[in-house]
Design a protein around this motif. Structure first.
Motif, PDB file in Angstrom:
ATOM      1  N   VAL A  44     -15.211  35.388 -34.793  1.00  0.00           N
ATOM      2  CA  VAL A  44     -13.758  35.423 -34.605  1.00  0.00           C
ATOM      3  C   VAL A  44     -13.124  34.536 -35.674  1.00  0.00           C
ATOM      4  N   PRO A  45     -11.828  34.709 -35.965  1.00  0.00           N
ATOM      5  CA  PRO A  45     -11.199  33.861 -36.994  1.00  0.00           C
ATOM      6  C   PRO A  45     -11.312  32.372 -36.673  1.00  0.00           C
ATOM      7  N   LEU A  46     -11.689  31.587 -37.661  1.00  0.00           N
ATOM      8  CA  LEU A  46     -11.782  30.134 -37.536  1.00  0.00           C
ATOM      9  C   LEU A  46     -11.412  29.532 -38.881  1.00  0.00           C
ATOM     10  N   MET A  47     -10.265  28.861 -38.945  1.00  0.00           N
ATOM     11  CA  MET A  47      -9.781  28.290 -40.198  1.00  0.00           C
ATOM     12  C   MET A  47     -10.403  26.913 -40.426  1.00  0.00           C
ATOM     13  N   PHE A  48     -11.077  26.774 -41.550  1.00  0.00           N
ATOM     14  CA  PHE A  48     -11.734  25.537 -41.958  1.00  0.00           C
ATOM     15  C   PHE A  48     -10.794  24.835 -42.938  1.00  0.00           C
ATOM     16  N   GLN A  49     -10.254  23.689 -42.539  1.00  0.00           N
ATOM     17  CA  GLN A  49      -9.198  23.027 -43.292  1.00  0.00           C
ATOM     18  C   GLN A  49      -9.729  22.296 -44.525  1.00  0.00           C
ATOM     19  N   PRO A  50      -8.891  22.119 -45.551  1.00  0.00           N
ATOM     20  CA  PRO A  50      -9.303  21.424 -46.771  1.00  0.00           C
ATOM     21  C   PRO A  50      -9.757  19.996 -46.485  1.00  0.00           C
ATOM     22  N   ALA A  51     -10.787  19.571 -47.204  1.00  0.00           N
ATOM     23  CA  ALA A  51     -11.347  18.219 -47.115  1.00  0.00           C
ATOM     24  C   ALA A  51     -11.945  17.899 -45.758  1.00  0.00           C
ATOM     25  N   ALA A  52     -12.060  18.893 -44.886  1.00  0.00           N
ATOM     26  CA  ALA A  52     -12.583  18.667 -43.541  1.00  0.00           C
ATOM     27  C   ALA A  52     -14.090  18.889 -43.502  1.00  0.00           C
ATOM     28  N   TYR A  53     -14.710  18.317 -42.469  1.00  0.00           N
ATOM     29  CA  TYR A  53     -16.123  18.535 -42.184  1.00  0.00           C
ATOM     30  C   TYR A  53     -16.237  19.419 -40.950  1.00  0.00           C
ATOM     31  N   LEU A  54     -17.361  20.135 -40.850  1.00  0.00           N
ATOM     32  CA  LEU A  54     -17.646  20.959 -39.683  1.00  0.00           C
ATOM     33  C   LEU A  54     -19.144  20.915 -39.460  1.00  0.00           C
ATOM     34  N   VAL A  55     -19.560  20.732 -38.213  1.00  0.00           N
ATOM     35  CA  VAL A  55     -20.982  20.590 -37.910  1.00  0.00           C
ATOM     36  C   VAL A  55     -21.455  21.781 -37.085  1.00  0.00           C
ATOM     37  N   LEU A  56     -22.570  22.358 -37.504  1.00  0.00           N
ATOM     38  CA  LEU A  56     -23.230  23.440 -36.781  1.00  0.00           C
ATOM     39  C   LEU A  56     -24.510  22.888 -36.176  1.00  0.00           C
ATOM     40  N   THR A  57     -24.797  23.253 -34.946  1.00  0.00           N
ATOM     41  CA  THR A  57     -25.981  22.722 -34.274  1.00  0.00           C
ATOM     42  C   THR A  57     -26.645  23.788 -33.411  1.00  0.00           C
ATOM     43  N   ASP A  58     -27.922  23.587 -33.121  1.00  0.00           N
ATOM     44  CA  ASP A  58     -28.627  24.524 -32.239  1.00  0.00           C
ATOM     45  C   ASP A  58     -28.425  24.183 -30.773  1.00  0.00           C
ATOM     46  N   SER A  59     -27.803  23.025 -30.477  1.00  0.00           N
ATOM     47  CA  SER A  59     -27.556  22.653 -29.080  1.00  0.00           C
ATOM     48  C   SER A  59     -26.362  21.701 -28.976  1.00  0.00           C
ATOM     49  N   LEU A  60     -25.259  22.210 -28.453  1.00  0.00           N
ATOM     50  CA  LEU A  60     -24.085  21.374 -28.255  1.00  0.00           C
ATOM     51  C   LEU A  60     -24.380  20.202 -27.324  1.00  0.00           C
ATOM     52  N   ILE A  61     -25.088  20.490 -26.250  1.00  0.00           N
ATOM     53  CA  ILE A  61     -25.354  19.461 -25.235  1.00  0.00           C
ATOM     54  C   ILE A  61     -26.197  18.340 -25.818  1.00  0.00           C
ATOM     55  N   ALA A  62     -27.301  18.702 -26.482  1.00  0.00           N
ATOM     56  CA  ALA A  62     -28.183  17.681 -27.038  1.00  0.00           C
ATOM     57  C   ALA A  62     -27.485  16.880 -28.131  1.00  0.00           C
ATOM     58  N   PHE A  63     -26.662  17.530 -28.933  1.00  0.00           N
ATOM     59  CA  PHE A  63     -25.936  16.833 -29.990  1.00  0.00           C
ATOM     60  C   PHE A  63     -24.956  15.821 -29.382  1.00  0.00           C
ATOM     61  N   GLU A  64     -24.174  16.263 -28.415  1.00  0.00           N
ATOM     62  CA  GLU A  64     -23.162  15.384 -27.827  1.00  0.00           C
ATOM     63  C   GLU A  64     -23.789  14.260 -27.007  1.00  0.00           C
ATOM     64  N   ASP A  65     -24.976  14.475 -26.472  1.00  0.00           N
ATOM     65  CA  ASP A  65     -25.664  13.418 -25.740  1.00  0.00           C
ATOM     66  C   ASP A  65     -26.055  12.267 -26.670  1.00  0.00           C
ATOM     67  N   PHE A  66     -26.354  12.596 -27.919  1.00  0.00           N
ATOM     68  CA  PHE A  66     -26.780  11.556 -28.866  1.00  0.00           C
ATOM     69  C   PHE A  66     -25.583  10.976 -29.616  1.00  0.00           C
ATOM     70  N   TYR A  67     -24.717  11.852 -30.115  1.00  0.00           N
ATOM     71  CA  TYR A  67     -23.552  11.391 -30.885  1.00  0.00           C
ATOM     72  C   TYR A  67     -22.339  11.320 -29.946  1.00  0.00           C
ATOM     73  N   VAL A  68     -22.328  10.322 -29.086  1.00  0.00           N
ATOM     74  CA  VAL A  68     -21.320  10.251 -28.018  1.00  0.00           C
ATOM     75  C   VAL A  68     -19.913  10.005 -28.561  1.00  0.00           C
ATOM     76  N   ASP A  69     -19.793   9.450 -29.763  1.00  0.00           N
ATOM     77  CA  ASP A  69     -18.474   9.161 -30.330  1.00  0.00           C
ATOM     78  C   ASP A  69     -17.995  10.244 -31.291  1.00  0.00           C
ATOM     79  N   PHE A  70     -18.754  11.300 -31.427  1.00  0.00           N
ATOM     80  CA  PHE A  70     -18.367  12.362 -32.362  1.00  0.00           C
ATOM     81  C   PHE A  70     -17.109  13.067 -31.850  1.00  0.00           C
TER      82      PHE A  70
END
Length: 543
Positions: A339-365
């Motif tokens: 679906v459309p997703l606009m990626f803004q200039p100078a921005a970062y975007l993270v792709l992961t194989d598990s949202l839950i596992a990522f957020e459990d470790f990077y709690v301040d992300f």
């Protein structure tokens, strides 16, 4: 009375068939596009007479289904008729989506719905005249390409293959493999960046039966508001003489406006019998390419961290729609978002194989985090991370021989003098969604240096710039990898693969590992010291 009845019966049969009617199963779409099963269908074609289809028995054998049915319709000579699993969805996809069939000229063939189920991996569709017993059958035994039909090369031929039409199939139209008198096809487009210009090679084939000499190749910007129309014209060049069966290559050099432009190439030829293969939409690199880079990734999560991830950074000055973009490794690609997703200039975007596992470790992300539908597992012992746009153009790639321990990531340098260099993250866990802090080498006495002279060369045997010389100064004592890839990410030449010591210089004459002469275009030189530095440089073969 009996005599009159006999003559009446003969009259009916003659009206139905007018001699021998040759109705065949001409095309089958079993592997529907994007898994949308309602778009399954098969096509009939009548090459002679006028056929009353109520005199024909249709049979579908596919998977657990073995269905026989008859439809009440007529099929004139030279016409097509489609039997669809869902006629409404068929009209939406292949017609004008008005809700009514036959209301526009392109819907000039028959359409009927039937309860068919076509298995991707194999099956058959047949038609049999109930009086003469004459049968036509089309059999397929593999899935083929997604959204690509199985078709007869000619209606009277038993040869069956995958459609080569740009849309994947030709319902209600002549099959893509059928030869026509005038048919000049744009077979492939290969763009590359020769900074500051964009070089594009066009492969044009005369697949018709007539020699052609009056075509032009026109290049336009794609009108994103109206993709079926043409935008501003960039250039127009004569194609020249192309005899039947021959292929020519045309190369043009253009000054494009953006880092990644959407273009339309058209082979303009009056009275072309198959205009569908004259046009190709593609993307081409321009000044500032690539607009998006792979910035950081974690291939070897351990301990409390149980998620692989890849970080992207938009280094262009524009927002970019990521719909249809793909992330992948050396073996497969997976769509990031559909679906459309606009990626803004100078921005970062993270792709992961598990949202839950990522957020459990990077709690301040608190950045943009996406879990794609499919994930290309990154091998700990070495792999390739690739970013590809919706048109198949490889935007960025990074190859590595091993992942780091203790959740250290591979990261790209952020400073201007090191933005093409990679190293290990300073901190365990890296810095997803933030600027990278990277350790490029534990050898403080040296810095990686790569020189390529000339960077653009022409190995044509004229004695002038027939080869390029690669010299590398590298810190560290780890295994060294020096490989060359083409613009599509395919490995074409290996100079070193784990060597402890480097040669003083490497002379490349534009050939592959097999000795084959490589085509013009842009090539990526990749160098890595295991566990330390890595870098990419571009080399261009010109003519």
């Amino acid at each position: 009375m009996r005599r009159a009845l006999f003559h009446s019966l003969i009259l009916v049969v003659l009206l139905v068939c007018q001699g021998q009617c040759d109705v065949v199963i001409n095309e089958v779409l079993a592997n529907e596009p994007d898994g949308e099963t309602l778009l399954e269908w098969f096509e009939l074609y009548n090459s002679s007479g006028t056929a009353n289809l109520s005199y024909y028995e249709l049979r579908v054998v596919s998977g657990s289904q073995d269905t026989t049915f008859i439809i009440n319709a007529s099929l004139n000579e030279g016409n097509y008729f489609v039997i669809a699993r869902d006629s409404v969805r068929f009209e939406e996809h292949y017609g004008d989506s008005s809700g009514t069939w036959n209301d526009v000229p392109s819907e000039n063939y028959g359409l009927r719905q039937a309860g068919i189920r076509l298995t991707n991996t194999g099956g058959s569709v047949s038609i049999r005249h109930i009086m003469t017993g004459v049968t036509s059958e089309l059999v397929w035994s593999s899935s083929g390409g997604d959204g690509i039909s199985w078709e007869r090369v000619e209606p009277e031929s038993d040869l069956v293959g995958q459609s080569t039409d740009p849309s994947g199939s030709t319902p209600g139209r002549i099959n893509s493999g059928t030869k026509l008198p005038i048919d000049l096809a744009l077979e492939a487009v290969e763009p590359s960046l020769v900074d500051p210009f964009t070089r594009i090679t066009f492969r044009i084939v005369n697949v018709g039966t007539t020699d052609i000499s009056d075509a032009t190749l026109d290049l336009y910007y794609l009108d994103l508001a109206e993709p079926d129309s043409l935008g501003f014209q960039i250039g127009s060049d004569p194609v020249g003489a192309v005899d039947t069966g021959n292929t020519i290559l045309l190369m043009g050099q253009y000054e494009l406006s953006g880092a990644l432009d959407s273009l339309v190439a058209v082979v303009a030829l009056a009275n072309d019998d198959r205009p569908a293969d004259n046009r190709m939409v593609f993307t081409a690199p321009g000044p500032g390419f690539p607009p998006i880079v792979i910035s950081e990734f974690l291939a070897n999560p351990s301990g409390a961290l149980d998620a692989e991830w890849v970080e992207l950074k938009n280094i262009s000055g524009e927002a970019i729609n990521l719909e249809g973009w793909q992330i992948g490794d050396s073996e497969a690609l997976g769509t990031i978002v559909s679906v459309p997703l606009m990626f803004q200039p100078a921005a970062y975007l993270v792709l992961t194989d598990s949202l839950i596992a990522f957020e459990d470790f990077y709690v301040d992300f608190d950045g943009v985090l996406i879990e794609p539908p499919t994930w290309p597992t990154l091998n700990n012992t070495g792999d390739v991370v690739r970013l590809v746009d919706p048109f198949g153009l490889e935007i960025d790639r990074f190859s590595y021989d091993s992942g780091f321990d203790d959740n250290h990531t591979w990261g790209r340098g952020e400073s201007e003098d090191r933005q093409d260099d990679w190293g290990r993250s300073e901190e365990p866990g890296g810095s997803p969604g933030e600027s990278n802090t990277v350790r490029f080498s534990d050898d403080v006495e040296g810095r990686l240096e790569i020189t390529i002279e000339p960077r653009i060369f022409s190995p044509d045997g004229d004695g002038l710039e027939d080869a390029t010389v690669i010299k590398i100064k590298s810190p560290g004592s780890g295994g060294k990898v020096l490989k060359l890839y083409d613009s599509r990410g395919r490995l074409v030449r290996t100079f070193e693969d784990g060597a402890q010591d480097l040669s003083e210089q490497y002379v490349w004459n534009g050939t592959s590992d097999t000795g084959a002469r490589l085509p013009i275009g842009i090539y990526i030189l990749y160098f890595e010291v295991a566990g330390m530095d890595s870098a990419k440089r571009t080399i261009v073969i010109a003519r």
